[in-house]
Design a protein around this motif. Sequence first.
Motif, short mmCIF file in Angstrom:
data_model
loop_
_atom_site.label_atom_id
_atom_site.label_comp_id
_atom_site.label_asym_id
_atom_site.label_seq_id
_atom_site.Cartn_x
_atom_site.Cartn_y
_atom_site.Cartn_z
N ILE A 109 -11.05 -4.03 -20.91
CA ILE A 109 -11.70 -3.82 -22.22
C ILE A 109 -12.70 -2.66 -22.14
O ILE A 109 -12.82 -1.85 -23.07
N LYS A 110 -13.39 -2.55 -20.99
CA LYS A 110 -14.36 -1.46 -20.84
C LYS A 110 -13.63 -0.11 -20.93
O LYS A 110 -14.14 0.85 -21.51
N TRP A 111 -12.45 -0.05 -20.34
CA TRP A 111 -11.64 1.18 -20.39
C TRP A 111 -11.31 1.50 -21.86
O TRP A 111 -11.45 2.64 -22.30
N LEU A 112 -10.90 0.47 -22.60
CA LEU A 112 -10.54 0.69 -24.01
C LEU A 112 -11.75 1.12 -24.85
O LEU A 112 -11.65 1.99 -25.70
N ASP A 113 -12.91 0.50 -24.55
CA ASP A 113 -14.14 0.89 -25.28
C ASP A 113 -14.44 2.37 -25.08
O ASP A 113 -14.80 3.08 -26.02
N GLU A 114 -14.27 2.82 -23.86
CA GLU A 114 -14.52 4.23 -23.55
C GLU A 114 -13.49 5.14 -24.24
O GLU A 114 -13.81 6.21 -24.73
N PHE A 115 -12.23 4.69 -24.25
CA PHE A 115 -11.17 5.43 -24.94
C PHE A 115 -11.57 5.63 -26.41
O PHE A 115 -11.50 6.74 -26.94
N PHE A 116 -12.03 4.56 -27.03
CA PHE A 116 -12.38 4.66 -28.45
C PHE A 116 -13.67 5.46 -28.67
O PHE A 116 -13.85 6.07 -29.71
N ARG A 117 -14.54 5.49 -27.65
CA ARG A 117 -15.76 6.30 -27.79
C ARG A 117 -15.37 7.79 -27.83
O ARG A 117 -15.89 8.56 -28.63
N GLY A 118 -14.42 8.19 -26.98
CA GLY A 118 -13.96 9.58 -26.96
C GLY A 118 -13.25 9.94 -28.27
O GLY A 118 -13.46 11.01 -28.84
N LEU A 119 -12.42 9.01 -28.73
CA LEU A 119 -11.68 9.26 -29.98
C LEU A 119 -12.65 9.38 -31.16
O LEU A 119 -12.54 10.26 -32.01
N LYS A 120 -13.66 8.49 -31.15
CA LYS A 120 -14.63 8.47 -32.27
C LYS A 120 -15.46 9.76 -32.29
O LYS A 120 -15.76 10.29 -33.36
N TYR A 121 -15.79 10.24 -31.09
CA TYR A 121 -16.60 11.47 -31.02
C TYR A 121 -15.88 12.59 -31.78
O TYR A 121 -16.46 13.25 -32.64
N LEU A 122 -14.60 12.78 -31.48
CA LEU A 122 -13.86 13.88 -32.12
C LEU A 122 -13.55 13.58 -33.59
O LEU A 122 -13.54 14.49 -34.42
N ALA A 123 -13.31 12.30 -33.88
CA ALA A 123 -13.07 11.92 -35.28
C ALA A 123 -14.30 12.27 -36.12
O ALA A 123 -14.19 12.88 -37.18
N ASN A 124 -15.48 11.93 -35.61
CA ASN A 124 -16.72 12.25 -36.34
C ASN A 124 -16.90 13.75 -36.48
O ASN A 124 -17.23 14.26 -37.54
N LYS A 125 -16.66 14.44 -35.38
CA LYS A 125 -16.89 15.88 -35.35
C LYS A 125 -15.97 16.60 -36.35
O LYS A 125 -16.34 17.62 -36.92
N SER A 126 -14.75 16.07 -36.52
CA SER A 126 -13.76 16.76 -37.35
C SER A 126 -13.64 16.12 -38.74
O SER A 126 -12.75 16.50 -39.51
N ASN A 127 -14.51 15.13 -39.01
CA ASN A 127 -14.43 14.44 -40.30
C ASN A 127 -13.08 13.79 -40.54
O ASN A 127 -12.53 13.84 -41.64
N THR A 128 -12.52 13.20 -39.49
CA THR A 128 -11.23 12.52 -39.61
C THR A 128 -11.48 11.01 -39.54
O THR A 128 -12.22 10.55 -38.66
N PHE A 129 -10.88 10.26 -40.45
CA PHE A 129 -11.16 8.82 -40.49
C PHE A 129 -9.94 8.04 -39.99
O PHE A 129 -8.83 8.23 -40.51
#
Length: 336
Positions: free
Chosen positions: A103-123
């Motif tokens: 689960i910790k691995w998945l949390d980190e995966f989603f943290r990376g994805l969220k960073y770029l989603a936020n940066k690019s305004n992608t939902f």
Amino acid sequence: MTSLSTIGEFGLINRIRKNFIKGLPPGITGIGDDCAIIPFNDKEVLLVTTDMLIEDQHFLKKKISPYELGYKSLAVNLSDIAAMGGTPEHAFLSLGIPVTTEIKWLDEFFRGLKYLANKSNTFLLGGDISKSADKLIINIAVTGRADKSKIKKRNTAKPGDIICVTDFVGDSGGGLKALLNDLPVNQDIKYLIGRHHLPVPCLDIGKWLSELPGVHAMIDLSDGIESDMHRIMESSDTGAEIDLDKIPVSETLKKVSEKYNWNKYEIAVNGGEDYCLMLTVENRQFEYIKNNFSTHFSKPLYPIGKITDHKGDLTFKLNKKSIDFSKHGFDHFKDN
Ligand code: ADP
Ligand code: MG
């Protein structure tokens, strides 16, 4: 019996395309470009793209951090939106996950994805999850919007156009080579691996270039200059000539290539996963566009060759002389 290894990825896509291109509703561009193009309103079109990453095929789980993998899974899709000059909007994520995944691995995966989603305004709006036997499978689809009169495609290159790239090419391929060879990590190797794991989708650059009628065709460099140039040539019914010595290679890649006796041109041409843009520019507009580009982005637009009318013919030149890859391979133009 003909197997897939004979026809290759290009061959398979062409077979699928032939079957599904007929009878499409008017205004739709289906299989064949970086994104599908679907009419949206009087002014804009909807862009849709999807890319899949499979463990041990596209990434080595032991070599890439979950944060980087989450980031990269979205980045490669955003890059296709950038290649059309669009703006990303929504994403859908499907995962095939082995039950042993932490689960910790998945949390980190989603943290990376969220960073770029936020940066690019992608939902992120949805997706799907399934158990996978032992490999991790990641598929993302992204939608975006573009002005329909400004969109850039692969099939609009014209003989005489100058072929340009928007960044150094080959760093990512060098990073992959370093990972596969387990090279000791110093600052240089760290930079190359960083370029492989955290590619920056060229959304601002793609949008800026899309405003210019002098920019004819555009693609993102996902598979390498050679493969991606063939895609433009095939779509535009042209040929191309690339000057190897004009391809921008970073000082770091030059240094590391010298140290390990790598051929920097081979890495730049075939390494792939650079995710900068390759475009063709109307010859007469080139100086103007190049100057404005460097003023706007504080970096050069690099000319690397020209589009020719020798249909299907991709020529590489070194010191103005043609090099026949098929006969001599890359050894003939080893580092200079
Ligand atoms: P990219 O590298 O930009 O993701 P490709 O050159 O790999 O694009 O793909 C070329 C075209 O083929 C794209 O329009 C893509 O959507 C389409 N394509 C790839 N795989 C399939 C498939 N399995 N079914 C239908 N279309 C596909
Ligand atoms: Mg692409």
